[in-house]
Scaffold this motif. Structure first.
Motif, PDB file in Angstrom:
ATOM      1  N   HIS A  93      -5.256  18.610  26.176  1.00  0.00           N
ATOM      2  CA  HIS A  93      -6.295  17.775  26.780  1.00  0.00           C
ATOM      3  C   HIS A  93      -5.749  16.438  27.279  1.00  0.00           C
ATOM      4  N   TYR A  94      -5.246  15.611  26.378  1.00  0.00           N
ATOM      5  CA  TYR A  94      -4.753  14.299  26.788  1.00  0.00           C
ATOM      6  C   TYR A  94      -3.446  14.369  27.579  1.00  0.00           C
ATOM      7  N   PRO A  95      -2.539  15.302  27.273  1.00  0.00           N
ATOM      8  CA  PRO A  95      -1.374  15.439  28.150  1.00  0.00           C
ATOM      9  C   PRO A  95      -1.761  15.746  29.595  1.00  0.00           C
ATOM     10  N   ASN A  96      -2.803  16.562  29.795  1.00  0.00           N
ATOM     11  CA  ASN A  96      -3.253  16.858  31.168  1.00  0.00           C
ATOM     12  C   ASN A  96      -3.845  15.612  31.829  1.00  0.00           C
ATOM     13  N   THR A 113      -1.036  13.416  32.875  1.00  0.00           N
ATOM     14  CA  THR A 113      -0.377  13.897  34.092  1.00  0.00           C
ATOM     15  C   THR A 113      -1.063  13.319  35.322  1.00  0.00           C
ATOM     16  N   GLY A 114      -2.400  13.350  35.327  1.00  0.00           N
ATOM     17  CA  GLY A 114      -3.138  12.766  36.443  1.00  0.00           C
ATOM     18  C   GLY A 114      -2.915  11.273  36.558  1.00  0.00           C
ATOM     19  N   ILE A 115      -2.851  10.580  35.420  1.00  0.00           N
ATOM     20  CA  ILE A 115      -2.613   9.135  35.409  1.00  0.00           C
ATOM     21  C   ILE A 115      -1.232   8.812  35.973  1.00  0.00           C
ATOM     22  N   GLY A 144     -12.437   3.150  31.200  1.00  0.00           N
ATOM     23  CA  GLY A 144     -12.583   4.182  30.187  1.00  0.00           C
ATOM     24  C   GLY A 144     -12.365   5.562  30.780  1.00  0.00           C
ATOM     25  N   VAL A 145     -11.584   6.393  30.091  1.00  0.00           N
ATOM     26  CA  VAL A 145     -11.312   7.759  30.542  1.00  0.00           C
ATOM     27  C   VAL A 145     -11.775   8.728  29.452  1.00  0.00           C
ATOM     28  N   ARG A 173      -9.356  17.841  33.946  1.00  0.00           N
ATOM     29  CA  ARG A 173      -8.690  16.783  33.185  1.00  0.00           C
ATOM     30  C   ARG A 173      -7.746  15.933  34.044  1.00  0.00           C
ATOM     31  N   GLU A 174      -6.903  16.572  34.847  1.00  0.00           N
ATOM     32  CA  GLU A 174      -5.973  15.800  35.682  1.00  0.00           C
ATOM     33  C   GLU A 174      -6.729  14.942  36.692  1.00  0.00           C
ATOM     34  N   GLU A 175      -7.797  15.504  37.256  1.00  0.00           N
ATOM     35  CA  GLU A 175      -8.605  14.743  38.215  1.00  0.00           C
ATOM     36  C   GLU A 175      -9.229  13.524  37.534  1.00  0.00           C
ATOM     37  N   MET A 176      -9.656  13.699  36.295  1.00  0.00           N
ATOM     38  CA  MET A 176     -10.243  12.604  35.538  1.00  0.00           C
ATOM     39  C   MET A 176      -9.233  11.460  35.387  1.00  0.00           C
ATOM     40  N   GLY A 177      -7.995  11.783  35.006  1.00  0.00           N
ATOM     41  CA  GLY A 177      -6.967  10.767  34.845  1.00  0.00           C
ATOM     42  C   GLY A 177      -6.603  10.084  36.149  1.00  0.00           C
TER      43      GLY A 177
END
Length: 333
Positions: free
Chosen positions: A72-75, A78-80, A142-143, A290-294
Motif C-alpha cells: 500500500h504505502y510503497p505504491n 512510487t507515485g510521490i 494529507g495522503v 494508490r500511485e495516482e493518490m501519491g
C-alpha cells in the motif's frame, strides 16, 4: 514555537504584512517594515521561504508513512517519487512505525530541517499537531488521510463507496449472507468501509453481513478469522476482506478446512494488490489508485510551493472500481 501569527501580534500588523516583509515586497511602509523586523528579532522568529519566485527553495519534500509493509504505502511512495523527481524535487522519507509519538517526532524534525513541504500518510496522532506548519507557511498535504479540522490539502479514496460497491456487487451475484473481515478500527479506512457496508444494508434489508471479531490487515488475521467463524455447515455464501492480504490468509484457512473457492464459498478483497491476479483462484477485488493518490498529493504540494498564492484548500476524493476475476461466483437467488 514562535509563528508568523506571533510576529504579527507583536508588531500590531496583519499576517499578510509580515509575509510581505519576509518576502521583500515594496508594498509595505518603512515604519511597518521596521516594526515587523524588530518583532522578529525580539521573538527570535526565523522566516522560511514561501515560493521559488521570491526566495530559494531547498528542493526537498518530507514524507511521513506509517510503515512500508506489503504494497500500500510503497505504491503511494512510487507515485510521490515519480511526480517529485519530474518536478526537480528530492524526497525524504521517515517511518512512524505505526506509533503516534513517533509521528510527532518526525513532524518536529521536518519542521526544524530544511524541507519545503510535507506529505503525511494516514497519521494517527492529533491532526492539530500540524497547525504550526500552517501558521509558519509550510505547505502540508494529507495522503490517504481525511482532514477534518485543520486547513490543508488532502487526497484520499472513497472508502465508503468502495465498500458499498463491493456489497452491491456480491448482492447482484445472488449473495444474501456475507462474512466481513474488517481492518483495525483505529484506521479511518476501516471505519469508512464499515459505514459503506451499513449504508447498503439500510437500503437492502434482505442482505445480511456478519462482522468478524478478529480484525486486521495481515494474512494471519484473515486466516484466524476463518478458523474462528467459518465452520460447517457454512451459513454464508461470500466473504469480503479488509484487503487482499487478509483474503490471502482466508483462502489458506478455507483450503485447510476443505472448503473450495468459489465452488463452496466466494471471496472478495480490497486494494487490487500486485499479486491478486496470480492467486488461485484469481482474486476479485476493489481497486484503489494508490500511485495516482501519491502523485496527485505531490502535485498539490508543489503547486502551493511554487505559486506563492493562498488558494482554497482542496480535498480530492478518488473513486474505486471493482476488478472482477475468478473468486466470486453467481449463486441462485
Amino acid at each position: 514555537m514562535v509563528t508568523i501569527k506571533d510576529v504579527a501580534k507583536e508588531a500590531e500588523v496583519s499576517i499578510a504584512t509580515v509575509s510581505r516583509v519576509i518576502n521583500g515586497s515594496t508594498q509595505v511602509s518603512e515604519e511597518k517594515r521596521k516594526r515587523v523586523l524588530k518583532a522578529m528579532q525580539k521573538l527570535g522568529y526565523k522566516p522560511r521561504p514561501f515560493s521559488r519566485k521570491n526566495s530559494k527553495l531547498f528542493g526537498t519534500i518530507g514524507v511521513v508513512v506509517p510503515n512500508l509493509r506489503a504494497y500500500h504505502y510503497p505504491n503511494i511512495l512510487t507515485g510521490i517519487y515519480e511526480k517529485a523527481f519530474s518536478k526537480g524535487y528530492d524526497v525524504m522519507v521517515a517511518l512512524a512505525r505505526d506509533k503516534p509519538v513517533r509521528e510527532k517526532e518526525i513532524l518536529d524534525e521536518y519542521f526544524n530541517r530544511k524541507v519545503d513541504g510535507v506529505l503525511v500518510c494516514t497519521l494517527k496522532c492529533d491532526e492539530h499537531f500540524m497547525q504550526k506548519f500552517i501558521d509558519s507557511g509550510i505547505p502540508i498535504v494529507g495522503v490517504d488521510y481525511p482532514v477534518e479540522e485543520v486547513h490543508i490539502d488532502s487526497v484520499n479514496i472513497d472508502n465508503v463507496m468502495g465498500a458499498y460497491a463491493a456489497i452491491r456487487y456480491l448482492h447482484n451475484k445472488g449473495h444474501r449472507k456475507v462474512f466481513y473481515i474488517p481492518g483495525t478500527q483505529n484506521v479511518y479506512a476501516s471505519r469508512d468501509r464499515k459505514k459503506g457496508i451499513l449504508k447498503y444494508l439500510r437500503r437492502h434489508k434482505e442482505v445480511e453481513v456478519f462482522m468478524s471479531k478478529i480484525t486486521g490487515f495481515e494474512p494471519e488475521d484473515g486466516y484466524k478469522a476463518i478458523l474462528e467463524h467459518i465452520t460447517p455447515p457454512i451459513k454464508v455464501t461470500a466473504i469480503f476482506c479488509a484487503n487482499d492480504y487478509v483474503a490471502l490468509g482466508a483462502i489458506k484457512a478455507l483450503n485447510e478446512l476443505g472448503i473450495k473457492v468459489p465452488e463452496d464459498i466466494s471471496i472478495m478483497g480490497f486494494d487490487d494488490s500486485p499479486f491478486a491476479s496470480f492467486m488461485i483462484p484469481a482474486l476479485t477485488t476493489v481497486c484503489q489508485p494508490r500511485e495516482e493518490m501519491g502523485a496527485l498529493a505531490t502535485q498539490l504540494l508543489i503547486e502551493r510551493l511554487e505559486s506563492g498564492k493562498h488558494t482554497i484548500y482542496r480535498n480530492v476524493v478518488l473513486p474505486t472500481k471493482i476488478v472482477e476475476r475468478e473468486s466470486v461466483k453467481t449463486v441462485e437467488r
